[in-house]
Design a protein around this motif. Structure first.
Motif, short mmCIF file in Angstrom:
data_model
loop_
_atom_site.label_atom_id
_atom_site.label_comp_id
_atom_site.label_asym_id
_atom_site.label_seq_id
_atom_site.Cartn_x
_atom_site.Cartn_y
_atom_site.Cartn_z
N GLY A 393 79.43 -55.95 67.93
CA GLY A 393 78.94 -55.39 66.67
C GLY A 393 78.74 -53.89 66.76
O GLY A 393 79.06 -53.15 65.82
N GLU A 394 78.22 -53.43 67.88
CA GLU A 394 78.05 -51.99 68.07
C GLU A 394 79.38 -51.26 68.13
O GLU A 394 79.51 -50.14 67.62
N ARG A 395 80.36 -51.89 68.76
CA ARG A 395 81.70 -51.29 68.83
C ARG A 395 82.32 -51.18 67.44
O ARG A 395 82.96 -50.17 67.11
N ILE A 396 82.14 -52.21 66.62
CA ILE A 396 82.67 -52.17 65.26
C ILE A 396 82.08 -51.00 64.49
O ILE A 396 82.79 -50.26 63.80
N ASP A 397 80.78 -50.80 64.63
CA ASP A 397 80.11 -49.71 63.91
C ASP A 397 80.66 -48.34 64.30
O ASP A 397 80.65 -47.40 63.49
N LYS A 398 81.15 -48.20 65.53
CA LYS A 398 81.61 -46.90 66.03
C LYS A 398 83.09 -46.63 65.75
O LYS A 398 83.59 -45.54 66.04
N LEU A 399 83.81 -47.63 65.19
CA LEU A 399 85.23 -47.44 64.96
C LEU A 399 85.49 -46.32 63.96
O LEU A 399 84.89 -46.28 62.88
N SER A 400 86.40 -45.43 64.31
CA SER A 400 86.72 -44.31 63.42
C SER A 400 87.87 -44.65 62.47
O SER A 400 88.06 -43.98 61.46
N TRP A 401 88.64 -45.69 62.80
CA TRP A 401 89.82 -46.01 62.00
C TRP A 401 89.57 -47.09 60.94
O TRP A 401 90.46 -47.42 60.16
N MET A 402 88.35 -47.63 60.88
CA MET A 402 88.05 -48.71 59.96
C MET A 402 86.99 -48.29 58.94
O MET A 402 86.00 -47.65 59.30
N SER A 403 87.20 -48.65 57.69
CA SER A 403 86.26 -48.29 56.62
C SER A 403 85.02 -49.15 56.66
O SER A 403 85.00 -50.23 57.27
N ASP A 404 83.97 -48.70 55.99
CA ASP A 404 82.70 -49.44 55.97
C ASP A 404 82.85 -50.82 55.33
O ASP A 404 82.21 -51.78 55.76
N ARG A 677 96.06 -42.57 75.04
CA ARG A 677 95.26 -43.78 75.22
C ARG A 677 95.11 -44.54 73.90
O ARG A 677 94.99 -43.94 72.84
N ILE A 678 95.09 -45.84 74.00
CA ILE A 678 94.95 -46.70 72.83
C ILE A 678 93.61 -47.41 72.88
O ILE A 678 93.32 -48.15 73.84
N VAL A 679 92.79 -47.17 71.88
CA VAL A 679 91.50 -47.85 71.76
C VAL A 679 91.51 -48.60 70.43
O VAL A 679 91.66 -47.98 69.38
N ILE A 680 91.38 -49.91 70.50
CA ILE A 680 91.44 -50.71 69.28
C ILE A 680 90.05 -51.21 68.91
O ILE A 680 89.52 -50.92 67.84
N TRP A 681 89.40 -51.96 69.80
CA TRP A 681 88.06 -52.48 69.52
C TRP A 681 87.05 -51.89 70.48
O TRP A 681 87.39 -51.40 71.53
#
Length: 681
Positions: A393-404, A677-681
């Protein structure tokens, strides 16, 4: 039923596994296992150039592949312990019991085991158990009659050109529905029929010899059956979707009326084919409608004699392992030695244990769980799962490529994740399976008919969310998108995956990374297409999906550039789901470990390695493995999992945490610039 459940495991399920230590009861003092054995290391290798060889070089040197295996690693060692030591002990205790009640699990287990070991009777009966089915095939005079016989054969697990199965409806996951799709390739995947490299050509040549030999052993009069069957299956393969195309749940979901399905193949008579399988339904989900139409054309254009030959081959191949030694050995020679490089068969006793486990795995699992899975471990694993959920859940909140808005729906799905640990809360009733100790073939038929009826009876009924798709003794784990659940059998919750005596770093790099792997399957290229209720339903904005697809495309290209063997590169598109799950699992586990250490004293180094380094060593030892070239070639063509070496080395260049832990310098082979580097989740 031939089609498999849409679930994603941490390891391919078709391993031939096997190592052992003294059997003990739960209550007995367990033998302590070191978190990481430093003899596994090869310090002559630069850690930042080839982490697998550094972490596992010593282990690989000291653990060559046994002649009975095609690959040998942590999964295999533990599986051998579970099956050939623990289950063996359970079965042999049952065999000693007197007055076993007919229909009881003890009677079924003991009598099936003994029927497998009764080689005198098996040799004496030769192929007579097949006569009933061979007579039906030989009596076929038309395509319609062939459809009827093929349906009857499919009830006992014999493949045909069309496979059927039952699972939750992808768009209504609370109800089971019938699925129909492609089937019938002896070599397993269409690339085996069209690749022109020398090793694949050799496989086809050996396949022809294998079929000829099997027909000769059966004293069938057919001339050149091997080439005839290869030619037919080659035509069949050209009509099928690739294993990459089969990964698309939207493309392969085509729901239609059952009458409409029957109209796709009017000459083959799908009504007769289905009636013989006791299928009653108004609708079906068709994997590939053009395939069914084209198969009808192929069958119509193929001489009935060839189709009968193909049916006899599928019958003979399906039951070869339960026939006299000559059939069993030839079946092993091709499918294990030629296809996977296994040099010798296991002893009959070990095969009897595994065969009993294959047919009566859940009754055995009930006894295995009671004896070998402490209840306190269930609580510990549950806590681990919740820790991973929090970090995700914390990782999802920090994603820069995904909208709220998409993040909110991702959180909803994450919150809805359920899990099963160890073993089922309720056990199925297998008492209707007829098992006698002197009729191995009939025992297999009885178990097959039970399994078929169980599946057919589910059509149109509510999904049983409590059902397990793996037995408790299985060394594996899985994510089922239709239930939005992760499942961890007792079999994998042991060293080196989960070690109650190890430091946290080793366990986080092992079992918690595996837990993270299964969580990430809910958000990989396939799992991300299912919502929180397990339905195939888009919950993404168009731009967020495009961002996700762009990242996964880069990761596909990255793995597609890795050569597993000369001329055989990893199929990045086939392995993308597992590769994303590995990358996500490692990331989640690392930050879950870091979170657990906040406010605590820095853990002291162990064997000269700090906690960050030991985390990655924990991952490496889970995947240490030696593999034959034949098995490796088979894996890159058919398996959605990357080879073990690349599951270790592959994600590392994308993890800055790995670079920092080992103080890697620019120019090291496993280091990428931040931009790559590839960061997805």
């Amino acid at each position: 039923m031939k089609l498999t459940h849409l679930c994603y495991s941490v390891l391919a399920l078709s391993l031939a596994m096997t190592a052992c230590k003294k059997e003990t009861d739960q209550e007995s003092a367990h033998e302590k296992v070191p978190g990481f054995d430093t003899s596994s290391l090869d310090s002559t290798i630069k850690v930042c150039d080839d982490f697998d060889s550094y972490a596992n070089g010593g282990w690989k040197k000291n653990n060559p592949i046994p002649g009975t295996e095609s690959r040998w690693g942590a999964f295999n060692v533990l599986d051998k312990e579970n099956k050939e030591v623990r289950l063996k002990g359970i079965i042999q205790e049952i065999v000693k019991l007197e007055d076993r009640k007919k229909g009881s699990e003890e009677q079924q287990i003991a009598d099936y085991y003994q029927s497998y070991l009764d080689t005198v009777t098996i040799e004496k009966r030769s192929i007579s158990p097949l006569k009933e089915y061979l007579d039906k095939i030989n009596g076929v005079q038309s395509l319609k009659e062939l459809a009827s016989v093929s349906g009857e054969l499919q009830k006992i697990g014999v493949s045909s050109v069309i496979g059927m199965g039952v699972d939750a409806d992808l768009r209504n996951s609370k109800v089971n529905v019938l699925y129909g799709g492609q089937d019938g390739l002896s070599l397993g995947e269409r690339s085996y029929y069209d690749r022109t490299d020398s090793s694949t050509v050799k496989v086809r040549e050996e396949f022809v010899k294998h079929v000829d030999k099997m027909f000769s052993l059966a004293t069938f009069p057919d001339q050149k059956p091997g080439q005839t069957i290869l030619d037919f299956e080659t035509k069949l393969a050209k009509l099928q979707l690739t294993n990459v195309e089969l990964r698309d749940p939207v493309k392969t979901y085509n729901k239609m009326s059952f009458k409409g399905f029957q109209s796709l193949a009017p000459d083959f008579d799908l009504e007769a084919f289905s009636d013989k399988q006791d299928i009653k339904t108004d609708s079906i989900v068709v994997q590939n409608k053009p395939y069914v139409e084209n198969v009808n054309k192929l069958l119509k254009a193929t001489p009935i004699a060839t189709l009968k030959l193909y049916a006899k081959w599928q019958l003979l191949s399906r039951f070869a392992g339960y026939l006299p030694k000559s059939f069993d050995q030839e079946n092993f020679r091709f499918f294990s030695t030629v296809m996977r490089g296994t040099k010798q068969q296991k002893a009959r006793v070990e095969r009897a244990i595994r065969s009993t486990d294959g047919l009566l795995g859940m009754p055995l699992g009930k006894l295995f769980s009671k004896k070998y899975f402490p209840e306190e471990d269930k609580k510990k694993v549950s806590d681990m799962i919740e820790n991973v959920r929090t970090v995700y859940g914390e990782r999802i909140d920090k994603l820069s490529w995904m909208s709220d808005s998409t993040k909110a729906k991702a959180h909803k799905k994450l919150k809805a994740f359920t899990y099963k640990i160890g073993y089922p809360d309720k056990w199925k009733d297998y008492s209707s399976i007829e098992v006698v100790k002197d009729k191995l073939f009939e025992n297999v038929i009885s178990a097959s008919l039970y399994a078929h009826k169980e599946e057919v009876d589910k059509i149109g009924k509510p999904v049983d969310k409590a059902e397990w798709l793996m037995t408790p003794q299985t060394v594996n784990a899985y994510y089922n998108p239709l239930n939005n659940e992760i499942v961890f059998p007792a079999g994998i919750l042991q060293p080196p995956f989960y070690n109650r005596d190890a430091d946290d770093a080793i366990n986080y790099g092992g079992i918690i990374a595996v837990i993270g792997h299964e969580f990430t399957h809910g958000f990989d290229d396939q799992g991300s297409q299912f919502d929180d209720e397990g339905n195939l339903k888009n919950w993404w904005t168009a731009s967020d999906r495009a961002n996700f697809d762009k990242l996964t495309k880069k990761y596909i290209d990255y793995f597609s550039g890795i050569e597993a063997l000369p001329g055989f590169k990893i199929n990045g598109a086939l392995t993308i789901g597992e590769n994303v799950a590995d990358l996500g699992g490692l990331t989640l586990a690392y930050y879950a470990l870091e979170k657990s250490l906040k406010g605590k004293a820095e853990p002291a180094p162990i064997d000269g390695f700090n906690w960050k380094q030991r985390f990655f060593l924990g991952w490496a030892q889970v995947w240490h493995m030696n593999t034959t070239n034949e098995a490796l070639r088979n894996q890159v063509q058919t398996d959605p999992h990357s080879p073990a070496k690349d599951r270790i080395n592959g994600p590392m260049p994308h993890l800055k945490e790995f670079e920092a832990a080992w103080k890697c310098t620019p120019g090291s082979k496993m280091i990428l610039p931040d931009s790559a580097r590839i960061v997805i989740w």
